[in-house]
Design a protein around this motif. Sequence first.
Motif, PDB file in Angstrom:
ATOM      1  N   ALA A  60      -9.416  13.086  -9.569  1.00 47.43           N
ATOM      2  CA  ALA A  60      -9.443  11.776  -8.925  1.00 47.43           C
ATOM      3  C   ALA A  60     -10.861  11.323  -8.590  1.00 47.43           C
ATOM      4  N   PHE A  61     -11.786  12.269  -8.420  1.00 44.32           N
ATOM      5  CA  PHE A  61     -13.133  11.943  -7.961  1.00 44.32           C
ATOM      6  C   PHE A  61     -14.131  11.833  -9.107  1.00 44.32           C
ATOM      7  N   ALA A  62     -13.647  11.883 -10.341  1.00 42.97           N
ATOM      8  CA  ALA A  62     -14.522  12.040 -11.501  1.00 42.97           C
ATOM      9  C   ALA A  62     -15.498  10.887 -11.696  1.00 42.97           C
ATOM     10  N   ASP A  63     -15.188   9.703 -11.187  1.00 46.89           N
ATOM     11  CA  ASP A  63     -16.034   8.531 -11.452  1.00 46.89           C
ATOM     12  C   ASP A  63     -17.091   8.273 -10.385  1.00 46.89           C
ATOM     13  N   TYR A  64     -17.153   9.107  -9.354  1.00 57.24           N
ATOM     14  CA  TYR A  64     -18.065   8.832  -8.233  1.00 57.24           C
ATOM     15  C   TYR A  64     -19.512   8.671  -8.700  1.00 57.24           C
ATOM     16  N   ILE A  65     -20.029   9.621  -9.433  1.00 56.41           N
ATOM     17  CA  ILE A  65     -21.447   9.599  -9.804  1.00 56.41           C
ATOM     18  C   ILE A  65     -21.771   8.341 -10.598  1.00 56.41           C
ATOM     19  N   ASP A  66     -20.960   8.041 -11.610  1.00 54.31           N
ATOM     20  CA  ASP A  66     -21.210   6.846 -12.427  1.00 54.31           C
ATOM     21  C   ASP A  66     -21.113   5.575 -11.590  1.00 54.31           C
ATOM     22  N   ASN A  67     -20.131   5.504 -10.709  1.00 44.44           N
ATOM     23  CA  ASN A  67     -19.977   4.312  -9.868  1.00 44.44           C
ATOM     24  C   ASN A  67     -21.146   4.146  -8.907  1.00 44.44           C
ATOM     25  N   MET A  68     -21.642   5.266  -8.346  1.00 47.24           N
ATOM     26  CA  MET A  68     -22.772   5.170  -7.422  1.00 47.24           C
ATOM     27  C   MET A  68     -24.027   4.721  -8.153  1.00 47.24           C
ATOM     28  N   LYS A  69     -24.196   5.108  -9.391  1.00 43.61           N
ATOM     29  CA  LYS A  69     -25.349   4.650 -10.166  1.00 43.61           C
ATOM     30  C   LYS A  69     -25.206   3.183 -10.558  1.00 43.61           C
ATOM     31  N   ARG A  70     -23.986   2.765 -10.891  1.00 43.70           N
ATOM     32  CA  ARG A  70     -23.756   1.387 -11.328  1.00 43.70           C
ATOM     33  C   ARG A  70     -23.814   0.415 -10.157  1.00 43.70           C
ATOM     34  N   CYS A  71     -23.286   0.792  -9.010  1.00 46.01           N
ATOM     35  CA  CYS A  71     -23.215  -0.103  -7.838  1.00 46.01           C
ATOM     36  C   CYS A  71     -23.703   0.656  -6.612  1.00 46.01           C
ATOM     37  N   PRO A  72     -24.980   0.991  -6.554  1.00 47.70           N
ATOM     38  CA  PRO A  72     -25.452   1.876  -5.484  1.00 47.70           C
ATOM     39  C   PRO A  72     -25.248   1.298  -4.098  1.00 47.70           C
ATOM     40  N   ALA A  73     -24.879   2.194  -3.190  1.00 50.54           N
ATOM     41  CA  ALA A  73     -24.766   1.853  -1.777  1.00 50.54           C
ATOM     42  C   ALA A  73     -25.806   2.664  -1.014  1.00 50.54           C
ATOM     43  N   LYS A  74     -25.970   2.365   0.255  1.00 51.41           N
ATOM     44  CA  LYS A  74     -26.911   3.131   1.076  1.00 51.41           C
ATOM     45  C   LYS A  74     -26.291   4.496   1.357  1.00 51.41           C
ATOM     46  N   ARG A  75     -26.870   5.515   0.705  1.00 53.01           N
ATOM     47  CA  ARG A  75     -26.296   6.863   0.710  1.00 53.01           C
ATOM     48  C   ARG A  75     -27.239   7.832   1.402  1.00 53.01           C
ATOM     49  N   GLY A  76     -26.698   8.578   2.365  1.00 53.90           N
ATOM     50  CA  GLY A  76     -27.472   9.573   3.082  1.00 53.90           C
ATOM     51  C   GLY A  76     -27.205  10.979   2.571  1.00 53.90           C
ATOM     52  N   PHE A  77     -28.124  11.889   2.836  1.00 51.03           N
ATOM     53  CA  PHE A  77     -28.013  13.296   2.440  1.00 51.03           C
ATOM     54  C   PHE A  77     -26.948  13.987   3.275  1.00 51.03           C
ATOM     55  N   HIS A  78     -26.148  14.888   2.640  1.00 45.90           N
ATOM     56  CA  HIS A  78     -24.939  15.427   3.268  1.00 45.90           C
ATOM     57  C   HIS A  78     -24.657  16.790   2.664  1.00 45.90           C
ATOM     58  N   THR A  79     -24.661  17.840   3.505  1.00 47.21           N
ATOM     59  CA  THR A  79     -24.403  19.197   3.010  1.00 47.21           C
ATOM     60  C   THR A  79     -23.018  19.707   3.383  1.00 47.21           C
ATOM     61  N   ASP A  80     -22.601  19.526   4.644  1.00 45.54           N
ATOM     62  CA  ASP A  80     -21.236  19.870   5.071  1.00 45.54           C
ATOM     63  C   ASP A  80     -20.952  21.360   4.940  1.00 45.54           C
ATOM     64  N   CYS A  81     -21.894  22.205   5.322  1.00 47.70           N
ATOM     65  CA  CYS A  81     -21.686  23.645   5.220  1.00 47.70           C
ATOM     66  C   CYS A  81     -20.986  24.183   6.463  1.00 47.70           C
ATOM     67  N   VAL A  82     -19.965  25.001   6.243  1.00 47.75           N
ATOM     68  CA  VAL A  82     -19.336  25.806   7.288  1.00 47.75           C
ATOM     69  C   VAL A  82     -19.471  27.251   6.849  1.00 47.75           C
ATOM     70  N   GLY A  83     -20.178  28.061   7.624  1.00 45.19           N
ATOM     71  CA  GLY A  83     -20.379  29.444   7.213  1.00 45.19           C
ATOM     72  C   GLY A  83     -21.576  30.058   7.886  1.00 45.19           C
ATOM     73  N   THR A  84     -22.022  31.190   7.376  1.00 38.38           N
ATOM     74  CA  THR A  84     -23.153  31.897   7.959  1.00 38.38           C
ATOM     75  C   THR A  84     -24.442  31.110   7.755  1.00 38.38           C
ATOM     76  N   VAL A  85     -25.442  31.466   8.535  1.00 38.21           N
ATOM     77  CA  VAL A  85     -26.732  30.787   8.408  1.00 38.21           C
ATOM     78  C   VAL A  85     -27.319  31.021   7.021  1.00 38.21           C
ATOM     79  N   ALA A  86     -27.224  32.249   6.525  1.00 39.80           N
ATOM     80  CA  ALA A  86     -27.771  32.556   5.203  1.00 39.80           C
ATOM     81  C   ALA A  86     -27.056  31.766   4.113  1.00 39.80           C
ATOM     82  N   ALA A  87     -25.728  31.651   4.223  1.00 36.12           N
ATOM     83  CA  ALA A  87     -24.970  30.897   3.218  1.00 36.12           C
ATOM     84  C   ALA A  87     -25.307  29.417   3.278  1.00 36.12           C
TER      85      ALA A  87
END
Length: 465
Positions: A330-357
């Motif tokens: 379902a998410f396959a078109d995200y990258i192409d759509n963001m390049k075609r119609c860019p929005a203001k996009r911020g950096f996002h990691t969303d890590c849950v886990g150890t500090v090293a991971a």
Amino acid sequence: MKPIGSMALAVGLAIGLASDGAAQAEPTAPQQVLFTNVNVFDGVNDKLVRNAQVLVEGNLIKTVSTGSLSAAGATVIDGGGGTLLPGFIENHAHLMLPGPTLPSMEANSTWEDLAIHGTQMAQMYLMQGFTTVRDAGGANAGLRRAIDSGQINGPRFYPSAAFLSTRGGHADFANYTSPPGEDSNFSRLNMAQEVDSVAAMHKFARNNFRMGATQLKYMQSGGVVSAFDPWQLLAGSPEEIKAAVQVANEYGSYVMAHSYRKEAIMSALEAGVKSIEHGFMFDCEISELMEEKGAYITTNLTAFDPGLLDIPAVRDVPASLAKAKSASAAFADYIDNMKRCPAKRGFHTDCVGTVAACNIQIAYEKHLNNHFFGPHASLVAMTSVGGEIAALSGDFMNPYTEGKLGVIEEGAYADILILEGNPLEDFSVVGTGDQWFGAAPRPDSPETIRLIMKDGVIYKNTLGQ
């Protein structure tokens, strides 16, 4: 690592006895740092300002110039021809969630476990070059107080306090047999709250601001590795989402929404949500509405990693594997759509886990940003767009209003990195890693990040001065 030297705005007290015996106080000038021999990426433009000098006074940038600056008594740091740029901004982190699983955190974590993890995560983020972090759920104001008072080292911190979610939604961390409405470990710690009515939204949203939140986080969609919620979930009534926006408006702040499906994203934007989290079914119609509403999006690009289905938490849980397969399609078109119609996009990691991971995942997320969108768009996402998102918290709840974040300009906060090399030509100098699971442990701080300054204080300097 303790700060090398404090350049924060200070008022010294020269105490002497006047003729009448009263103490006299004389303010001293703010300390200055002059960076020379640097090329500046200002957070916005796609060209470096060559052979520049940057003067910091106290905790703010006083002057950016291609001419020679004179600052008597300033500490002079020769940047060695490196790139001076704003400190990186992480827009979606969870510093208080150590993992390894949601049930484990709910059943086995004490506040001490969580606090120690949060402290270590804050220190790690700063040394990876992130001078600002927006926490997307699970952290109240205690970590920010400890950082801002100098008890621990860490980035500027924008917490969301408790995740807000419906029963069975993406923030329902309660044990499987827990009755509706019963306190859980996370609800007692105000890390996640079950919200099933407008009245409950008012209560818990207001309590989040009471606990030091700078913005609210609502879980509108489900997830992949979570227990009870399909990723396609449309959680919460329109009235409940509008109630969250209403409370945020009362505090001059905003709502960020965990939203996957297009229907969820569009309804969130129409309700007044200003920051779409994940937003995997992004398309051009969404982009147009975002521009109309003045909204932003942050997306964890690891969701598009070809090895996603081999992650143990996905591969080894049949329900999660099935969800991941349908989500990937379902998410396959995200990258192409963001390049075609860019929005203001911020950096996002969303890590849950150890500090090293998480250290590994952050470096890989940096790599994926460049892989999908190139160096300039990636740097903008990591700097000036992040600064604009931070400013959404408004005049009341924003703890850092003295200067702008995410840019190198006069009057901006002195949150500064110096990199060895030009990230517009070789993005790896920001500290990337080209492997996620199975990667070797990463250094405490990338060698190519030669200097880290936050709020005028130098936390790392390998330039020799």
